[in-house]
Design a protein around this motif. Structure first.
Motif, PDB file in Angstrom:
ATOM      1  N   LYS A   4       0.834  -1.200   0.000  1.00  0.00           N
ATOM      2  CA  LYS A   4       0.000   0.000   0.000  1.00  0.00           C
ATOM      3  C   LYS A   4       0.873   1.255   0.000  1.00  0.00           C
ATOM      4  O   LYS A   4       0.560   2.250  -0.664  1.00  0.00           O
ATOM      5  CB  LYS A   4      -0.935  -0.003   1.199  1.00  0.00           C
ATOM      6  N   ALA A   5       1.984   1.227   0.739  1.00  0.00           N
ATOM      7  CA  ALA A   5       2.909   2.358   0.761  1.00  0.00           C
ATOM      8  C   ALA A   5       3.453   2.637  -0.643  1.00  0.00           C
ATOM      9  O   ALA A   5       3.551   3.800  -1.058  1.00  0.00           O
ATOM     10  CB  ALA A   5       4.057   2.094   1.734  1.00  0.00           C
ATOM     11  N   MET A   6       3.806   1.590  -1.376  1.00  0.00           N
ATOM     12  CA  MET A   6       4.307   1.783  -2.740  1.00  0.00           C
ATOM     13  C   MET A   6       3.210   2.370  -3.626  1.00  0.00           C
ATOM     14  O   MET A   6       3.449   3.300  -4.401  1.00  0.00           O
ATOM     15  CB  MET A   6       4.797   0.457  -3.340  1.00  0.00           C
ATOM     16  N   PHE A   7       2.001   1.837  -3.495  1.00  0.00           N
ATOM     17  CA  PHE A   7       0.888   2.322  -4.303  1.00  0.00           C
ATOM     18  C   PHE A   7       0.604   3.796  -4.016  1.00  0.00           C
ATOM     19  O   PHE A   7       0.271   4.564  -4.912  1.00  0.00           O
ATOM     20  CB  PHE A   7      -0.368   1.480  -4.061  1.00  0.00           C
ATOM     21  N   ASN A   8       0.750   4.213  -2.760  1.00  0.00           N
ATOM     22  CA  ASN A   8       0.470   5.597  -2.369  1.00  0.00           C
ATOM     23  C   ASN A   8       1.639   6.545  -2.623  1.00  0.00           C
ATOM     24  O   ASN A   8       1.504   7.759  -2.440  1.00  0.00           O
ATOM     25  CB  ASN A   8       0.065   5.662  -0.896  1.00  0.00           C
ATOM     26  N   SER A   9       2.779   6.022  -3.017  1.00  0.00           N
ATOM     27  CA  SER A   9       3.933   6.860  -3.320  1.00  0.00           C
ATOM     28  C   SER A   9       3.677   7.679  -4.577  1.00  0.00           C
ATOM     29  O   SER A   9       2.850   7.316  -5.422  1.00  0.00           O
ATOM     30  CB  SER A   9       5.178   5.998  -3.527  1.00  0.00           C
ATOM     31  N   HIS A  10       4.406   8.771  -4.733  1.00  0.00           N
ATOM     32  CA  HIS A  10       4.293   9.569  -5.951  1.00  0.00           C
ATOM     33  C   HIS A  10       4.878   8.807  -7.133  1.00  0.00           C
ATOM     34  O   HIS A  10       4.243   8.673  -8.172  1.00  0.00           O
ATOM     35  CB  HIS A  10       5.004  10.916  -5.768  1.00  0.00           C
ATOM     36  N   LYS A  11       6.085   8.290  -6.949  1.00  0.00           N
ATOM     37  CA  LYS A  11       6.741   7.477  -7.985  1.00  0.00           C
ATOM     38  C   LYS A  11       7.498   6.337  -7.320  1.00  0.00           C
ATOM     39  O   LYS A  11       7.999   6.483  -6.210  1.00  0.00           O
ATOM     40  CB  LYS A  11       7.710   8.312  -8.824  1.00  0.00           C
ATOM     41  N   VAL A  12       7.605   5.216  -8.040  1.00  0.00           N
ATOM     42  CA  VAL A  12       8.400   4.073  -7.590  1.00  0.00           C
ATOM     43  C   VAL A  12       9.204   3.584  -8.786  1.00  0.00           C
ATOM     44  O   VAL A  12       8.644   3.230  -9.826  1.00  0.00           O
ATOM     45  CB  VAL A  12       7.521   2.930  -7.034  1.00  0.00           C
ATOM     46  N   PHE A  13      10.526   3.606  -8.642  1.00  0.00           N
ATOM     47  CA  PHE A  13      11.436   3.142  -9.689  1.00  0.00           C
ATOM     48  C   PHE A  13      12.036   1.828  -9.206  1.00  0.00           C
ATOM     49  O   PHE A  13      12.585   1.769  -8.100  1.00  0.00           O
ATOM     50  CB  PHE A  13      12.521   4.194  -9.934  1.00  0.00           C
ATOM     51  N   THR A  14      11.905   0.779 -10.003  1.00  0.00           N
ATOM     52  CA  THR A  14      12.282  -0.559  -9.552  1.00  0.00           C
ATOM     53  C   THR A  14      13.369  -1.170 -10.434  1.00  0.00           C
ATOM     54  O   THR A  14      13.516  -0.818 -11.596  1.00  0.00           O
ATOM     55  CB  THR A  14      11.060  -1.496  -9.556  1.00  0.00           C
ATOM     56  N   ALA A  15      14.111  -2.112  -9.837  1.00  0.00           N
ATOM     57  CA  ALA A  15      15.146  -2.869 -10.548  1.00  0.00           C
ATOM     58  C   ALA A  15      14.803  -4.350 -10.450  1.00  0.00           C
ATOM     59  O   ALA A  15      14.431  -4.843  -9.377  1.00  0.00           O
ATOM     60  CB  ALA A  15      16.517  -2.603  -9.933  1.00  0.00           C
ATOM     61  N   TRP A  16      14.931  -5.045 -11.567  1.00  0.00           N
ATOM     62  CA  TRP A  16      14.532  -6.455 -11.663  1.00  0.00           C
ATOM     63  C   TRP A  16      15.634  -7.291 -12.289  1.00  0.00           C
ATOM     64  O   TRP A  16      16.294  -6.861 -13.232  1.00  0.00           O
ATOM     65  CB  TRP A  16      13.281  -6.592 -12.531  1.00  0.00           C
ATOM     66  N   ASP A  17      15.789  -8.495 -11.783  1.00  0.00           N
ATOM     67  CA  ASP A  17      16.603  -9.531 -12.412  1.00  0.00           C
ATOM     68  C   ASP A  17      15.623 -10.636 -12.769  1.00  0.00           C
ATOM     69  O   ASP A  17      15.214 -11.412 -11.898  1.00  0.00           O
ATOM     70  CB  ASP A  17      17.686 -10.030 -11.460  1.00  0.00           C
ATOM     71  N   GLY A  18      15.184 -10.651 -14.003  1.00  0.00           N
ATOM     72  CA  GLY A  18      14.116 -11.569 -14.395  1.00  0.00           C
ATOM     73  C   GLY A  18      12.836 -11.170 -13.681  1.00  0.00           C
ATOM     74  O   GLY A  18      12.411 -10.015 -13.722  1.00  0.00           O
ATOM     75  N   ASP A  19      12.239 -12.131 -12.958  1.00  0.00           N
ATOM     76  CA  ASP A  19      11.010 -11.879 -12.199  1.00  0.00           C
ATOM     77  C   ASP A  19      11.288 -11.453 -10.763  1.00  0.00           C
ATOM     78  O   ASP A  19      10.357 -11.238  -9.985  1.00  0.00           O
ATOM     79  CB  ASP A  19      10.132 -13.135 -12.175  1.00  0.00           C
ATOM     80  N   ALA A  20      12.543 -11.352 -10.391  1.00  0.00           N
ATOM     81  CA  ALA A  20      12.902 -11.014  -9.009  1.00  0.00           C
ATOM     82  C   ALA A  20      13.087  -9.511  -8.849  1.00  0.00           C
ATOM     83  O   ALA A  20      13.899  -8.896  -9.557  1.00  0.00           O
ATOM     84  CB  ALA A  20      14.182 -11.740  -8.602  1.00  0.00           C
ATOM     85  N   LEU A  21      12.343  -8.939  -7.914  1.00  0.00           N
ATOM     86  CA  LEU A  21      12.520  -7.542  -7.546  1.00  0.00           C
ATOM     87  C   LEU A  21      13.797  -7.449  -6.716  1.00  0.00           C
ATOM     88  O   LEU A  21      13.886  -8.040  -5.648  1.00  0.00           O
ATOM     89  CB  LEU A  21      11.321  -7.049  -6.723  1.00  0.00           C
ATOM     90  N   ILE A  22      14.792  -6.714  -7.228  1.00  0.00           N
ATOM     91  CA  ILE A  22      16.084  -6.670  -6.532  1.00  0.00           C
ATOM     92  C   ILE A  22      16.438  -5.264  -6.036  1.00  0.00           C
ATOM     93  O   ILE A  22      17.442  -5.087  -5.357  1.00  0.00           O
ATOM     94  CB  ILE A  22      17.208  -7.272  -7.402  1.00  0.00           C
ATOM     95  N   GLY A  23      15.574  -4.294  -6.339  1.00  0.00           N
ATOM     96  CA  GLY A  23      15.806  -2.951  -5.849  1.00  0.00           C
ATOM     97  C   GLY A  23      14.637  -2.038  -6.135  1.00  0.00           C
ATOM     98  O   GLY A  23      13.864  -2.286  -7.061  1.00  0.00           O
ATOM     99  N   LEU A  24      14.515  -0.995  -5.319  1.00  0.00           N
ATOM    100  CA  LEU A  24      13.491   0.019  -5.587  1.00  0.00           C
ATOM    101  C   LEU A  24      13.815   1.304  -4.854  1.00  0.00           C
ATOM    102  O   LEU A  24      14.548   1.319  -3.873  1.00  0.00           O
ATOM    103  CB  LEU A  24      12.089  -0.464  -5.207  1.00  0.00           C
ATOM    104  N   MET A  25      13.253   2.382  -5.380  1.00  0.00           N
ATOM    105  CA  MET A  25      13.305   3.678  -4.724  1.00  0.00           C
ATOM    106  C   MET A  25      11.951   4.327  -4.912  1.00  0.00           C
ATOM    107  O   MET A  25      11.388   4.290  -6.007  1.00  0.00           O
ATOM    108  CB  MET A  25      14.404   4.553  -5.317  1.00  0.00           C
TER     109      MET A  25
END
Length: 132
Positions: free
Chosen positions: A36-57
Motif C-alpha cells: 500500500k505504501a508503494m501504491f500511495n507513493s508519488h513514484k516508484v522506480f524498480t530494478a529487476w533480475d528476471g522476475d525477481a525484484l532486486i531494488g526500488l526507490m
C-alpha cells in the motif's frame, strides 16, 4: 546479469517481503502495508533480475518545493553493481526542478548518499514517532 528498470507501483507482497527482509528491514514483516505504501507513493522506480525484484526507490512530494525519498533498497546480492546509483540518479533527474530533496539514511550509508550529492546537516536532526 541483465538488470531491467521499470517505473511501477504494481508490486506483489511476496516480492516486497523478500526484498525488505533481505536487508533486515522491519517493513518486510508487513508486506501488505509495504504494498500500500508503494501504491500511495508519488513514484516508484524498480530494478529487476528476471522476475525477481532486486531494488526500488520511492518518493513522496508536494510537486513544488520538496520531495522526500522514503525507500531505497537493493538486495545485498546485488549491491556494489551500480543499481542503487542508477535508482538515485534517475530519481534526482526526475525531480531536478524540485529545490529540496530529503531522505533519512542510516549512518553507515551516508557516504553513498554524499557521493550522489546529498549533504549531511549537523544543525538538523531527523525526528520520528514510529511503531516499527
Amino acid at each position: 546479469m541483465e538488470i531491467k528498470y521499470i517505473w511501477t507501483k504494481e508490486l506483489s507482497t511476496e516480492n516486497l517481503k523478500k526484498l525488505f527482509l533481505s536487508v533486515d528491514w522491519e517493513s518486510g514483516n508487513y508486506p501488505q502495508k509495504a504494498q500500500k505504501a508503494m501504491f500511495n507513493s508519488h513514484k516508484v522506480f524498480t530494478a529487476w533480475d528476471g522476475d525477481a525484484l532486486i531494488g526500488l526507490m520511492s518518493s513522496m512530494t508536494d510537486t513544488v518545493l520538496t520531495v522526500y525519498f522514503q525507500y531505497l533498497v537493493v538486495h545485498p546480492d546485488y549491491q556494489g553493481y551500480g543499481i542503487g546509483k542508477k535508482l538515485v540518479d534517475t530519481m534526482l533527474e526526475i525531480y531536478s526542478d524540485i529545490p529540496r530533496k530529503v531522505l533519512i539514511s542510516v549512518n553507515e550509508k551516508v557516504g553513498f548518499y554524499e557521493h550522489r550529492g546529498f549533504t549531511h546537516h549537523v544543525d538538523k536532526s531527523p525526528m520520528f514517532v514510529s511503531s516499527l
